[in-house]
Write a protein that holds these residues in place. Structure first.
Motif, short mmCIF file in Angstrom:
data_model
loop_
_atom_site.label_atom_id
_atom_site.label_comp_id
_atom_site.label_asym_id
_atom_site.label_seq_id
_atom_site.Cartn_x
_atom_site.Cartn_y
_atom_site.Cartn_z
N ARG A 136 96.53 -8.75 -53.22
CA ARG A 136 96.23 -8.53 -51.61
C ARG A 136 97.63 -8.69 -50.73
NH1 ARG A 136 91.72 -11.54 -50.14
NH2 ARG A 136 90.60 -9.83 -50.99
N GLY A 137 97.97 -7.78 -49.77
CA GLY A 137 99.11 -7.66 -49.03
C GLY A 137 100.50 -7.28 -49.75
N GLU A 138 100.36 -6.72 -51.25
CA GLU A 138 101.49 -6.41 -51.85
C GLU A 138 102.11 -4.96 -51.14
OE1 GLU A 138 102.24 -4.89 -56.49
OE2 GLU A 138 100.56 -5.83 -55.91
N PHE A 139 101.41 -4.35 -50.36
CA PHE A 139 101.73 -2.96 -50.13
C PHE A 139 102.08 -3.10 -48.39
CE2 PHE A 139 100.02 -0.25 -53.81
CZ PHE A 139 101.07 -0.95 -54.71
N ASP A 140 102.25 -4.05 -47.88
CA ASP A 140 101.91 -4.35 -46.53
C ASP A 140 103.34 -3.96 -45.78
OD1 ASP A 140 99.58 -6.04 -46.53
OD2 ASP A 140 100.60 -7.72 -45.97
N LYS A 141 104.31 -3.74 -46.37
CA LYS A 141 105.62 -2.75 -45.82
C LYS A 141 105.94 -1.60 -46.44
CE LYS A 141 107.12 -7.60 -44.39
NZ LYS A 141 108.40 -8.46 -44.23
N VAL A 142 105.03 -1.15 -47.13
CA VAL A 142 105.24 0.26 -47.65
C VAL A 142 105.56 1.13 -46.57
CG1 VAL A 142 104.18 1.96 -49.34
CG2 VAL A 142 104.21 -0.36 -50.10
N THR A 143 106.57 2.19 -46.93
CA THR A 143 106.46 3.30 -45.88
C THR A 143 106.76 4.36 -47.09
OG1 THR A 143 108.78 3.05 -45.98
CG2 THR A 143 107.72 1.99 -44.23
N TYR A 144 106.61 5.75 -46.37
CA TYR A 144 106.75 6.96 -47.08
C TYR A 144 107.76 7.93 -47.05
CZ TYR A 144 102.39 5.99 -49.07
OH TYR A 144 101.21 5.43 -49.89
N ASN A 145 108.57 8.32 -47.91
CA ASN A 145 109.64 9.41 -47.51
C ASN A 145 108.56 10.68 -47.78
OD1 ASN A 145 111.79 7.92 -47.05
ND2 ASN A 145 112.45 7.90 -49.27
N ALA A 146 108.83 11.68 -46.85
CA ALA A 146 107.93 12.85 -47.10
C ALA A 146 108.98 13.96 -46.86
CB ALA A 146 106.88 12.90 -46.30
N ASP A 147 109.02 14.81 -47.65
CA ASP A 147 110.06 16.06 -47.62
C ASP A 147 108.90 17.26 -47.46
OD1 ASP A 147 111.57 18.25 -47.77
OD2 ASP A 147 112.59 17.61 -49.46
N ILE A 148 108.52 17.72 -46.31
CA ILE A 148 107.71 19.06 -45.94
C ILE A 148 108.46 20.10 -46.63
CG2 ILE A 148 108.65 19.48 -43.76
CD1 ILE A 148 105.88 19.79 -42.79
N THR A 149 109.32 20.30 -46.82
CA THR A 149 109.97 21.54 -47.40
C THR A 149 109.66 21.68 -48.89
OG1 THR A 149 112.38 20.64 -47.82
CG2 THR A 149 111.90 21.95 -45.67
N SER A 150 109.76 20.59 -49.75
CA SER A 150 109.36 20.59 -51.05
C SER A 150 108.15 19.99 -51.61
CB SER A 150 110.46 19.46 -51.84
OG SER A 150 109.91 18.21 -51.56
N GLY A 151 107.48 19.60 -50.60
CA GLY A 151 106.15 18.87 -50.70
C GLY A 151 106.10 17.53 -51.50
N ASP A 152 107.17 16.97 -51.60
CA ASP A 152 107.19 15.82 -52.11
C ASP A 152 106.87 14.63 -51.37
OD1 ASP A 152 108.09 17.05 -54.40
OD2 ASP A 152 110.29 16.37 -54.25
N LEU A 153 106.14 13.65 -51.95
CA LEU A 153 105.89 12.43 -51.12
C LEU A 153 106.07 11.18 -51.77
CD1 LEU A 153 104.49 11.25 -48.42
CD2 LEU A 153 102.09 11.64 -49.77
N TYR A 154 106.79 10.31 -51.37
CA TYR A 154 107.18 9.05 -52.11
C TYR A 154 107.07 7.86 -51.38
CZ TYR A 154 109.76 12.34 -55.49
OH TYR A 154 110.17 13.58 -56.05
N PRO A 155 106.44 6.64 -52.08
CA PRO A 155 106.61 5.37 -51.54
C PRO A 155 107.58 4.80 -51.49
CG PRO A 155 105.32 5.48 -53.63
CD PRO A 155 105.61 6.81 -53.45
N ASN A 156 108.12 4.16 -50.44
CA ASN A 156 109.11 3.22 -50.30
C ASN A 156 108.75 1.83 -50.59
OD1 ASN A 156 111.19 5.26 -50.05
ND2 ASN A 156 110.71 5.08 -47.89
N PHE A 157 109.13 1.21 -51.56
CA PHE A 157 108.54 -0.42 -51.80
C PHE A 157 109.62 -1.41 -51.53
CE2 PHE A 157 106.09 2.17 -54.77
CZ PHE A 157 104.86 1.90 -54.44
N PRO A 158 109.43 -1.88 -50.33
CA PRO A 158 110.79 -2.67 -49.88
C PRO A 158 110.98 -3.92 -51.03
CG PRO A 158 109.20 -2.46 -48.02
CD PRO A 158 108.62 -1.70 -49.33
#
Length: 68
Positions: free
Chosen positions: A44-66
């Motif tokens: 629980r709480g492991e992903f509390d600070k996750v954000t995403y890099n999203a490149d709309i031109t490529s359709g890629d979506l990547y999570p950033n795990f601090p």
């Protein structure tokens, strides 16, 4: 120390996530296709600070795990 999720909790969280993702897809008109690209938190709480890099031109979506 964070509580460890049981298999049942992880499955329930996943099911609830899919329900909310379905609602977001319908609301915003954005659908995600992912094959083998799902990360599940063990604690629980492991992903509390996750954000995403999203490149709309490529359709890629990547999570950033601090911290990784």
């Amino acid at each position: 120390m964070a509580a460890i999720n049981t298999t049942t909790q992880i499955e329930n969280n996943y099911d609830r996530f899919i329900t909310e993702l379905t609602a977001l897809t319908r609301k915003y008109g954005v659908a995600i296709q992912s094959v083998g690209g799902v990360y599940l938190a063990d604690e629980r709480g492991e992903f509390d600070k996750v954000t995403y890099n999203a490149d709309i031109t490529s359709g890629d979506l990547y999570p950033n795990f601090p911290g990784n």
